[in-house]
Enzyme design. Structure first.
Site, PDB file in Angstrom:
ATOM      1  N   GLY A 142     -43.018   3.938 -11.356  1.00 57.46           N
ATOM      2  CA  GLY A 142     -43.778   4.580 -12.522  1.00 57.46           C
ATOM      3  C   GLY A 142     -45.044   4.272 -12.772  1.00 57.46           C
ATOM      4  O   GLY A 142     -45.123   3.102 -13.293  1.00 57.46           O
TER       5      GLY A 142
ATOM      6  N   ARG B 213     -46.082 -12.626 -11.102  1.00 58.77           N
ATOM      7  CA  ARG B 213     -46.944 -13.317 -12.130  1.00 58.77           C
ATOM      8  C   ARG B 213     -46.119 -14.531 -12.709  1.00 58.77           C
ATOM      9  O   ARG B 213     -45.051 -14.106 -13.442  1.00 58.77           O
ATOM     10  CB  ARG B 213     -47.759 -12.582 -13.022  1.00 58.77           C
ATOM     11  CG  ARG B 213     -48.737 -13.454 -13.764  1.00 58.77           C
ATOM     12  CD  ARG B 213     -49.553 -12.628 -14.663  1.00 58.77           C
ATOM     13  NE  ARG B 213     -50.095 -11.541 -14.152  1.00 58.77           N
ATOM     14  CZ  ARG B 213     -51.493 -11.610 -13.452  1.00 58.77           C
ATOM     15  NH1 ARG B 213     -51.951 -12.617 -13.601  1.00 58.77           N
ATOM     16  NH2 ARG B 213     -52.138 -10.440 -12.993  1.00 58.77           N
ATOM     17  N   ASN B 214     -46.342 -15.942 -12.530  1.00 58.92           N
ATOM     18  CA  ASN B 214     -45.954 -16.950 -13.309  1.00 58.92           C
ATOM     19  C   ASN B 214     -46.153 -16.617 -15.139  1.00 58.92           C
ATOM     20  O   ASN B 214     -47.353 -16.575 -15.581  1.00 58.92           O
ATOM     21  CB  ASN B 214     -46.471 -18.278 -12.985  1.00 58.92           C
ATOM     22  CG  ASN B 214     -45.687 -19.546 -13.674  1.00 58.92           C
ATOM     23  OD1 ASN B 214     -45.469 -19.566 -14.910  1.00 58.92           O
ATOM     24  ND2 ASN B 214     -45.027 -20.055 -12.824  1.00 58.92           N
ATOM     25  N   SER B 215     -44.964 -16.342 -15.846  1.00 56.23           N
ATOM     26  CA  SER B 215     -45.132 -16.253 -16.993  1.00 56.23           C
ATOM     27  C   SER B 215     -45.541 -17.178 -17.961  1.00 56.23           C
ATOM     28  O   SER B 215     -46.040 -16.923 -19.276  1.00 56.23           O
ATOM     29  CB  SER B 215     -43.744 -15.685 -17.349  1.00 56.23           C
ATOM     30  OG  SER B 215     -42.856 -16.725 -17.615  1.00 56.23           O
TER      31      SER B 215
ATOM     32  N   SER C  18     -43.115  -5.380 -11.385  1.00 58.79           N
ATOM     33  CA  SER C  18     -43.947  -4.658 -12.468  1.00 58.79           C
ATOM     34  C   SER C  18     -45.172  -5.059 -13.131  1.00 58.79           C
ATOM     35  O   SER C  18     -45.083  -6.211 -13.854  1.00 58.79           O
ATOM     36  CB  SER C  18     -42.602  -4.135 -13.700  1.00 58.79           C
ATOM     37  OG  SER C  18     -41.881  -3.273 -12.974  1.00 58.79           O
TER      38      SER C  18
ATOM     39  N   ARG D 136     -48.882   6.514  -7.988  1.00 51.14           N
ATOM     40  CA  ARG D 136     -50.129   7.397  -7.284  1.00 51.14           C
ATOM     41  C   ARG D 136     -50.071   6.728  -5.565  1.00 51.14           C
ATOM     42  O   ARG D 136     -50.518   5.460  -5.438  1.00 51.14           O
ATOM     43  CB  ARG D 136     -51.353   7.102  -7.785  1.00 51.14           C
ATOM     44  CG  ARG D 136     -52.567   7.616  -7.303  1.00 51.14           C
ATOM     45  CD  ARG D 136     -53.915   7.101  -8.091  1.00 51.14           C
ATOM     46  NE  ARG D 136     -54.956   7.786  -7.452  1.00 51.14           N
ATOM     47  CZ  ARG D 136     -55.521   8.988  -7.601  1.00 51.14           C
ATOM     48  NH1 ARG D 136     -54.949   9.757  -8.501  1.00 51.14           N
ATOM     49  NH2 ARG D 136     -56.409   9.569  -7.126  1.00 51.14           N
TER      50      ARG D 136
ATOM     51  N   GLU E 214     -44.908  12.425 -12.558  1.00 53.02           N
ATOM     52  CA  GLU E 214     -45.975  11.650 -12.616  1.00 53.02           C
ATOM     53  C   GLU E 214     -46.441  11.176 -11.203  1.00 53.02           C
ATOM     54  O   GLU E 214     -47.692  10.413 -11.227  1.00 53.02           O
ATOM     55  CB  GLU E 214     -45.979  10.456 -13.777  1.00 53.02           C
ATOM     56  CG  GLU E 214     -45.854  10.841 -15.096  1.00 53.02           C
ATOM     57  CD  GLU E 214     -46.911  11.767 -15.555  1.00 53.02           C
ATOM     58  OE1 GLU E 214     -48.129  11.453 -15.244  1.00 53.02           O
ATOM     59  OE2 GLU E 214     -46.411  12.639 -16.360  1.00 53.02           O
TER      60      GLU E 214
ATOM     61  N   GLU F 148     -43.233   7.759  -7.992  1.00 53.57           N
ATOM     62  CA  GLU F 148     -43.201   7.967  -9.220  1.00 53.57           C
ATOM     63  C   GLU F 148     -44.697   7.401  -9.730  1.00 53.57           C
ATOM     64  O   GLU F 148     -45.168   7.558 -10.963  1.00 53.57           O
ATOM     65  CB  GLU F 148     -42.195   7.323 -10.118  1.00 53.57           C
ATOM     66  CG  GLU F 148     -40.609   7.668  -9.693  1.00 53.57           C
ATOM     67  CD  GLU F 148     -39.711   6.864 -10.443  1.00 53.57           C
ATOM     68  OE1 GLU F 148     -39.671   7.188 -11.799  1.00 53.57           O
ATOM     69  OE2 GLU F 148     -39.342   5.749 -10.116  1.00 53.57           O
TER      70      GLU F 148
ATOM     71  N   GLY G 269     -58.550  -9.390  -2.728  1.00 52.59           N
ATOM     72  CA  GLY G 269     -59.219 -10.901  -2.823  1.00 52.59           C
ATOM     73  C   GLY G 269     -58.584 -11.755  -3.937  1.00 52.59           C
ATOM     74  O   GLY G 269     -58.929 -12.769  -4.376  1.00 52.59           O
TER      75      GLY G 269
END
Length: 343
Positions: free
Chosen positions: A237, A317-319, A279, A222, A204, A220, A286
């Site tokens: 991926g 990212r803070n969950s 991930s 782009r 991929e 894996e 911005g």
């Protein structure tokens, strides 16, 4: 004045006699002036950038010129070309300028894929408008207006004309397979890609033209047009890097060395060395990013573009709050050497 590049190749013409693609197996960068002067006498070259159609007899003379100047690979190809019935073209680029012909454009793409020039090392302005939209088939490239008739002709002979893709850019491996690479799906690496030695491109993974890797990398996801990925970095991926043709404007987006773009993550600004995007996290130029110190305390809030090119950063990212945070990255990516010894 030094000549930028020259190459002898074969060409494909459409029914109007126009060259629609060209193959240059042994392109030369900054050829010796003595070679250029000798070639100029054979083909009556004067100056500037030119794509010159030549005869088999001229190819035989060029073989001697290449051999006399120590370019044995080019001499060997010229000898074989002299025995061929295929159209032959010699491209001489006195300077690195915007390509003015299809043959010039194809030479420039192949200079990158041969690793003679890094991405962004060539002027490619206007190449989209220059190249033809072509059907790339099991019987070679076919100009699109001629495809339907060629399909009929093949069927009437009991043959099947298979069309692999319809595009201005062919797949790289039909022209060049660089040493030390592994490409699981060759259709996903375009001609003009720069694939560094030791790079593995999984099924991929995708690498566009004027983009690619400089050394050992796992791809894996782009790598869009214009993007350069440094040695030792991993594109996870489903991950995507915004290119200069897809919203990145004129900013060259790159990834430094030993960095990780996690699975399904996305990047829209230049990343430095030893950086990690977790991930699923997409960070554009911005995007508001909360900066944390070593103890997890908020220090500042900035836009991601203010962190462009900076090294040793971890983006997450803070969950709980959903806030995008950035702190010092304490672990650099270390790729498995056995996976990248692509002999």
């Amino acid at each position: 004045m030094a000549t930028f590049s020259l190459a002898l190749g074969t060409a494909t013409k459409n029914r109007d006699g126009k060259i629609i693609e060209a193959f240059f197996p042994t392109p030369l960068l900054n050829p010796a002036q003595a070679l250029v002067d000798t070639i100029a006498k054979v083909v009556d070259y004067q100056e500037g950038n030119q794509a010159i159609e030549i005869t088999p007899a001229q190819a035989a003379e060029l073989a001697g010129a290449f051999a006399a100047n120590g370019e044995q690979a080019s001499a060997g190809f010229a000898e074989k070309a002299a025995q061929s019935s295929q159209p032959l073209v010699l491209v001489i680029l006195a300077a690195d300028q915007a390509p003015a012909s299809v043959a010039e454009g194809f030479l420039k793409l192949q200079l990158i894929s041969h690793r003679l020039v890094q991405p962004h090392g060539l002027v490619l302005d206007g190449i989209f408008g220059l190249l033809h939209n072509i059907a790339w088939t099991n019987q070679g490239p076919i100009d699109l207006p001629e495809l339907a008739e060629r399909q009929i002709e093949a069927r009437l002979k009991g043959e099947v004309l298979t069309v692999d893709c319809v595009d201005k850019f062919p797949k790289m491996v039909d022209y060049i397979v660089p040493a030390g690479v592994r490409i699981a799906d060759t259709s996903r690496v375009r001609l003009g890609a720069h694939v560094g030695e030791g790079t593995t491109v999984m099924h991929e993974g995708f690498i566009n033209f004027n983009a690619g890797t400089t050394g050992v990398s796992m791809v894996e996801g782009r790598i869009s047009a214009g993007v350069v990925v440094g040695n030792g970095s991993d594109i996870g991926g489903g991950a995507s890097i915004m290119g200069t043709l897809s919203g990145g404007g004129k900013v060259v987006i790159s990834i430094g060395e030993n960095s990780l773009l996690g699975a399904n993550a996305g990047l829209g600004f230049p990343l430095g060395d030893r950086c990690t995007l977790e991930s699923g996290l997409y960070v554009t130029a911005g995007t508001k990013v909360t900066m944390l110190d070593a103890d997890g305390n908020v220090v500042d809030t900035v836009k991601a573009r203010d962190l462009a090119g900076k090294s040793d950063l971890l983006f997450r990212r803070n969950s709980v709050t959903g806030t995008i945070e950035c702190l010092t990255n304490k672990t650099a990516v270390e790729l498995n050497s056995e996976l990248h010894s692509n002999n």
